[in-house]
Design a protein around this motif. Structure first.
Motif, PDB file in Angstrom:
ATOM      1  N   ARG A  15       0.822  -1.208   0.000  1.00 18.53           N
ATOM      2  CA  ARG A  15       0.000   0.000   0.000  1.00 18.53           C
ATOM      3  C   ARG A  15       0.860   1.265   0.000  1.00 18.53           C
ATOM      4  N   GLU A  16       1.880   1.298   0.859  1.00 19.91           N
ATOM      5  CA  GLU A  16       2.749   2.470   0.946  1.00 19.91           C
ATOM      6  C   GLU A  16       3.535   2.691  -0.347  1.00 19.91           C
ATOM      7  N   LYS A  17       4.046   1.602  -0.939  1.00 20.39           N
ATOM      8  CA  LYS A  17       4.787   1.732  -2.193  1.00 20.39           C
ATOM      9  C   LYS A  17       3.897   2.260  -3.310  1.00 20.39           C
ATOM     10  N   SER A  18       2.661   1.790  -3.359  1.00 19.47           N
ATOM     11  CA  SER A  18       1.739   2.225  -4.396  1.00 19.47           C
ATOM     12  C   SER A  18       1.357   3.690  -4.216  1.00 19.47           C
ATOM     13  N   LEU A  19       1.117   4.107  -2.985  1.00 18.53           N
ATOM     14  CA  LEU A  19       0.738   5.498  -2.733  1.00 18.53           C
ATOM     15  C   LEU A  19       1.892   6.464  -2.994  1.00 18.53           C
ATOM     16  N   ASN A  20       3.124   6.025  -2.794  1.00 21.89           N
ATOM     17  CA  ASN A  20       4.287   6.888  -3.005  1.00 21.89           C
ATOM     18  C   ASN A  20       4.825   6.831  -4.430  1.00 21.89           C
ATOM     19  N   LYS A  21       4.184   6.067  -5.297  1.00 16.15           N
ATOM     20  CA  LYS A  21       4.632   5.918  -6.678  1.00 16.15           C
ATOM     21  C   LYS A  21       4.374   7.217  -7.446  1.00 16.15           C
ATOM     22  N   GLN A  22       5.401   7.717  -8.133  1.00 17.75           N
ATOM     23  CA  GLN A  22       5.274   8.937  -8.941  1.00 17.75           C
ATOM     24  C   GLN A  22       4.841   8.579 -10.355  1.00 17.75           C
ATOM     25  N   ALA A  23       4.312   9.553 -11.068  1.00 20.22           N
ATOM     26  CA  ALA A  23       3.785   9.310 -12.412  1.00 20.22           C
ATOM     27  C   ALA A  23       4.866   8.903 -13.405  1.00 20.22           C
ATOM     28  N   TYR A  24       6.090   9.358 -13.212  1.00 17.01           N
ATOM     29  CA  TYR A  24       7.166   9.036 -14.147  1.00 17.01           C
ATOM     30  C   TYR A  24       7.814   7.682 -13.854  1.00 17.01           C
ATOM     31  N   GLN A  25       7.533   7.080 -12.706  1.00 11.11           N
ATOM     32  CA  GLN A  25       8.095   5.777 -12.373  1.00 11.11           C
ATOM     33  C   GLN A  25       7.272   4.684 -13.045  1.00 11.11           C
ATOM     34  N   PRO A  26       7.893   3.536 -13.350  1.00  9.08           N
ATOM     35  CA  PRO A  26       7.138   2.465 -14.008  1.00  9.08           C
ATOM     36  C   PRO A  26       6.026   1.938 -13.098  1.00  9.08           C
ATOM     37  N   HIS A  27       4.834   1.851 -13.642  1.00  5.57           N
ATOM     38  CA  HIS A  27       3.680   1.355 -12.903  1.00  5.57           C
ATOM     39  C   HIS A  27       2.615   0.908 -13.901  1.00  5.57           C
ATOM     40  N   ILE A  28       1.570   0.295 -13.388  1.00  6.83           N
ATOM     41  CA  ILE A  28       0.442  -0.134 -14.213  1.00  6.83           C
ATOM     42  C   ILE A  28      -0.753   0.722 -13.801  1.00  6.83           C
ATOM     43  N   PRO A  29      -1.185   1.644 -14.657  1.00  5.10           N
ATOM     44  CA  PRO A  29      -2.330   2.476 -14.291  1.00  5.10           C
ATOM     45  C   PRO A  29      -3.642   1.693 -14.439  1.00  5.10           C
ATOM     46  N   HIS A  30      -4.536   1.894 -13.503  1.00  3.95           N
ATOM     47  CA  HIS A  30      -5.849   1.226 -13.558  1.00  3.95           C
ATOM     48  C   HIS A  30      -6.862   2.069 -12.798  1.00  3.95           C
ATOM     49  N   ILE A  31      -8.060   2.152 -13.332  1.00  2.00           N
ATOM     50  CA  ILE A  31      -9.146   2.859 -12.665  1.00  2.00           C
ATOM     51  C   ILE A  31     -10.068   1.827 -12.043  1.00  2.00           C
ATOM     52  N   VAL A  32     -10.212   1.863 -10.730  1.00  2.00           N
ATOM     53  CA  VAL A  32     -11.090   0.942 -10.014  1.00  2.00           C
ATOM     54  C   VAL A  32     -12.524   1.424 -10.209  1.00  2.00           C
ATOM     55  N   MET A  33     -13.354   0.561 -10.781  1.00  2.00           N
ATOM     56  CA  MET A  33     -14.738   0.912 -11.093  1.00  2.00           C
ATOM     57  C   MET A  33     -15.682   0.374 -10.019  1.00  2.00           C
TER      58      MET A  33
END
Length: 98
Positions: A15-33
């Motif tokens: 949870r902490e790693k995901s919340l501190n993730k910046q937009a320029y860092q590699p990640h998988i974007p997803h919108i929770v519906m």
């Protein structure tokens, strides 16, 4: 046997790693519906294409109680290698339960 303290630390670390993730860092974007707010395994299926390890997406979404819905909206999910390295990270320092 599952160690509940280790599972709790993993949940919090994801949870902490995901919340501190910046937009320029590699990640998988997803919108929770709306249809995913009570089912973290469905979110796991959409992001990582499997439903087996749903506890990782539950930790990232902040799922902590079956009666409380997950907050809907955009989230930055960790890559699979980051999840593996977080799970294998050893706690350094004094720990009373290990």
């Amino acid at each position: 046997m599952i160690d509940i303290f280790q599972a709790g630390r993993l949940h919090r670390a994801l949870r902490e790693k995901s919340l501190n993730k910046q937009a320029y860092q590699p990640h998988i974007p997803h919108i929770v519906m709306k249809n995913e707010e009570y089912d973290p395994s469905l979110t796991q299926k959409f992001v990582y294409h499997d439903r087996e390890n749903w506890y990782s997406s539950a930790g990232i979404c902040g799922f902590c109680d079956v009666d409380l819905p997950i907050e809907k909206g955009a989230k930055r999910f960790l890559t699979e290698t980051e999840i593996i390295t977080t799970a294998n990270k050893k706690n350094k320092g004094l720990n009373l339960y290990e």
